[in-house]
Design a protein around this motif. Structure first.
Motif, mmCIF file in Angstrom:
data_model
loop_
_atom_site.group_PDB
_atom_site.id
_atom_site.type_symbol
_atom_site.label_atom_id
_atom_site.label_comp_id
_atom_site.label_asym_id
_atom_site.label_seq_id
_atom_site.Cartn_x
_atom_site.Cartn_y
_atom_site.Cartn_z
ATOM 1 N N GLY A 175 43.584 42.990 47.339
ATOM 2 C CA GLY A 175 44.359 41.877 46.740
ATOM 3 C C GLY A 175 45.733 42.702 46.065
ATOM 4 N N GLU A 176 46.330 41.634 45.265
ATOM 5 C CA GLU A 176 47.672 42.276 44.783
ATOM 6 C C GLU A 176 47.395 43.555 43.714
ATOM 7 O OE1 GLU A 176 50.026 39.414 43.079
ATOM 8 O OE2 GLU A 176 49.810 38.095 44.768
ATOM 9 N N ASN A 177 48.476 44.584 43.772
ATOM 10 C CA ASN A 177 48.360 45.563 42.849
ATOM 11 C C ASN A 177 48.600 44.903 41.471
ATOM 12 O OD1 ASN A 177 47.708 47.112 45.059
ATOM 13 N ND2 ASN A 177 49.621 48.239 44.977
ATOM 14 N N ASP A 178 47.731 45.774 40.636
ATOM 15 C CA ASP A 178 48.283 45.403 39.117
ATOM 16 C C ASP A 178 49.237 46.425 38.553
ATOM 17 O OD1 ASP A 178 47.079 47.933 38.535
ATOM 18 O OD2 ASP A 178 45.304 47.413 37.409
ATOM 19 N N SER A 179 49.634 46.222 37.150
ATOM 20 C CA SER A 179 50.891 46.840 36.581
ATOM 21 C C SER A 179 50.733 48.545 36.698
ATOM 22 C CB SER A 179 50.921 46.601 35.247
ATOM 23 O OG SER A 179 49.901 46.934 34.639
ATOM 24 N N GLN A 180 49.275 49.052 36.895
ATOM 25 C CA GLN A 180 49.207 50.462 37.045
ATOM 26 C C GLN A 180 49.033 50.807 38.593
ATOM 27 O OE1 GLN A 180 47.338 49.028 34.543
ATOM 28 N NE2 GLN A 180 48.574 49.896 33.132
ATOM 29 N N GLY A 181 49.345 49.996 39.533
ATOM 30 C CA GLY A 181 49.302 50.221 40.739
ATOM 31 C C GLY A 181 48.039 50.243 41.665
ATOM 32 N N ASP A 182 46.833 49.979 41.019
ATOM 33 C CA ASP A 182 45.602 49.666 41.643
ATOM 34 C C ASP A 182 45.448 48.226 42.079
ATOM 35 O OD1 ASP A 182 44.697 52.256 40.781
ATOM 36 O OD2 ASP A 182 44.244 51.551 38.865
ATOM 37 N N PRO A 183 44.848 47.874 43.187
ATOM 38 C CA PRO A 183 44.432 46.667 43.884
ATOM 39 C C PRO A 183 43.557 45.918 42.508
ATOM 40 C CG PRO A 183 44.236 48.445 45.526
ATOM 41 C CD PRO A 183 44.366 49.042 44.325
ATOM 42 N N SER A 184 44.060 44.683 42.318
ATOM 43 C CA SER A 184 43.211 43.966 41.190
ATOM 44 C C SER A 184 41.785 43.545 41.791
ATOM 45 C CB SER A 184 44.151 42.807 40.937
ATOM 46 O OG SER A 184 44.291 42.056 42.004
ATOM 47 N N MET A 185 41.882 43.220 43.088
ATOM 48 C CA MET A 185 40.354 43.142 43.841
ATOM 49 C C MET A 185 40.382 43.818 45.208
ATOM 50 S SD MET A 185 39.737 39.338 42.746
ATOM 51 C CE MET A 185 40.537 38.451 44.003
ATOM 52 N N LEU A 186 39.054 44.160 45.524
ATOM 53 C CA LEU A 186 38.729 44.468 46.913
ATOM 54 C C LEU A 186 37.864 43.990 47.428
ATOM 55 C CD1 LEU A 186 38.960 48.554 45.536
ATOM 56 C CD2 LEU A 186 40.796 47.280 47.138
ATOM 57 N N TRP A 187 37.672 44.046 49.037
ATOM 58 C CA TRP A 187 36.443 43.346 49.430
ATOM 59 C C TRP A 187 35.767 44.400 50.414
ATOM 60 C CZ3 TRP A 187 40.857 40.830 48.408
ATOM 61 C CH2 TRP A 187 40.885 39.580 47.338
ATOM 62 N N THR A 188 34.601 44.352 50.635
ATOM 63 C CA THR A 188 34.095 45.059 51.622
ATOM 64 C C THR A 188 32.873 44.316 52.281
ATOM 65 O OG1 THR A 188 33.403 47.497 52.558
ATOM 66 C CG2 THR A 188 32.372 46.584 50.528
ATOM 67 N N VAL A 189 32.483 44.709 53.488
ATOM 68 C CA VAL A 189 31.360 44.131 54.324
ATOM 69 C C VAL A 189 30.163 45.206 54.587
ATOM 70 C CG1 VAL A 189 30.660 42.805 56.221
ATOM 71 C CG2 VAL A 189 32.867 42.640 55.331
ATOM 72 N N ASP A 190 28.959 45.071 54.025
ATOM 73 C CA ASP A 190 28.130 46.056 54.171
ATOM 74 C C ASP A 190 27.231 45.700 55.728
ATOM 75 O OD1 ASP A 190 25.948 44.047 53.887
ATOM 76 O OD2 ASP A 190 25.434 44.887 51.890
ATOM 77 N N LEU A 191 26.369 46.536 55.919
ATOM 78 C CA LEU A 191 25.517 46.591 57.202
ATOM 79 C C LEU A 191 24.744 45.385 57.255
ATOM 80 C CD1 LEU A 191 24.492 50.332 57.834
ATOM 81 C CD2 LEU A 191 26.038 48.986 59.085
ATOM 82 N N ASN A 192 24.375 44.950 56.206
ATOM 83 C CA ASN A 192 23.541 43.580 56.444
ATOM 84 C C ASN A 192 24.480 42.350 56.432
ATOM 85 O OD1 ASN A 192 20.854 44.843 56.262
ATOM 86 N ND2 ASN A 192 21.412 45.121 54.121
ATOM 87 N N GLY A 193 25.894 42.488 56.357
ATOM 88 C CA GLY A 193 26.855 41.119 56.439
ATOM 89 C C GLY A 193 27.372 40.911 55.165
ATOM 90 N N TRP A 194 26.665 41.457 53.949
ATOM 91 C CA TRP A 194 27.051 40.942 52.636
ATOM 92 C C TRP A 194 28.522 41.479 52.374
ATOM 93 C CZ3 TRP A 194 24.925 37.174 49.910
ATOM 94 C CH2 TRP A 194 23.567 36.919 49.985
ATOM 95 N N ILE A 195 29.314 40.350 51.957
ATOM 96 C CA ILE A 195 30.519 40.580 51.505
ATOM 97 C C ILE A 195 30.629 40.831 49.921
ATOM 98 C CG2 ILE A 195 33.239 39.670 51.328
ATOM 99 C CD1 ILE A 195 32.237 38.095 53.820
ATOM 100 N N TYR A 196 31.044 42.197 49.438
ATOM 101 C CA TYR A 196 31.330 42.497 48.288
ATOM 102 C C TYR A 196 32.603 41.999 47.596
ATOM 103 C CZ TYR A 196 26.400 43.950 48.204
ATOM 104 O OH TYR A 196 25.130 43.926 48.314
ATOM 105 N N GLU A 197 32.809 41.505 46.637
ATOM 106 C CA GLU A 197 34.176 41.589 45.970
ATOM 107 C C GLU A 197 34.177 42.468 44.731
ATOM 108 O OE1 GLU A 197 36.726 37.805 45.415
ATOM 109 O OE2 GLU A 197 35.979 38.097 43.403
ATOM 110 N N ALA A 198 35.145 43.372 44.583
ATOM 111 C CA ALA A 198 35.082 44.240 43.598
ATOM 112 C C ALA A 198 36.595 43.878 42.701
ATOM 113 C CB ALA A 198 35.337 45.638 44.001
ATOM 114 N N ARG A 199 36.307 43.778 41.474
ATOM 115 C CA ARG A 199 37.250 43.364 40.531
ATOM 116 C C ARG A 199 37.499 44.656 39.641
ATOM 117 N NH1 ARG A 199 38.419 37.660 39.787
ATOM 118 N NH2 ARG A 199 37.266 36.487 41.118
ATOM 119 N N ILE A 200 38.993 44.752 39.199
ATOM 120 C CA ILE A 200 39.198 46.038 38.654
ATOM 121 C C ILE A 200 38.870 45.830 37.179
ATOM 122 C CG2 ILE A 200 41.530 45.510 37.961
ATOM 123 C CD1 ILE A 200 42.248 48.495 38.520
#
Length: 93
Positions: A11-36
C-alpha cells in the motif's frame, strides 16, 4: 512476505517511508495482509484474509499481472509463485 514484495503487493508509504500495508500469498493460497505496527522499523503484524474478503480478488489480480509479466527465466527464480497463485484462485473464487 518476500514474494508479495517482489510482486509489488504493498500500500501507500507512511511518513517514515515504510509501506503501511503489505500482502503476500502462501503455498496453500492464503493471502496475508500485514499492517505496520512500528513505523520507521518496518515491523508488521499479519493475518489471513477471509475467502469472502473482496480485497482478496484485487490482490490476486495484481499477483496474476506480476506473474504474467515475468520472463521464463525470472519465473524460475520464483518457483512457488505459480503454485501460490493457482491455490489462491481456488481458495478465493
Amino acid at each position: 512476505m518476500t514474494l508479495g514484495i517482489m510482486a509489488g503487493l504493498w500500500g501507500e508509504n507512511d511518513s517514515q517511508g515504510d509501506p503501511s500495508m503489505l500482502w503476500t500469498v502462501d503455498l496453500n493460497g492464503w493471502i496475508y495482509e500485514a499492517r505496520i505496527t512500528i513505523p520507521g522499523q518496518a515491523n508488521y503484524h499479519a493475518y489471513p484474509l477471509l475467502p469472502s474478503d473482496a480485497l482478496a480478488r484485487l490482490v490476486i489480480a495484481r499477483f496474476e499481472e506480476w506473474i504474467s509479466n515475468l520472463t521464463a527465466s525470472e519465473l524460475l527464480s520464483y518457483p512457488n509463485a505459480l503454485v501460490s497463485m493457482q491455490a489462491a484462485q481456488v481458495k478465493y473464487k
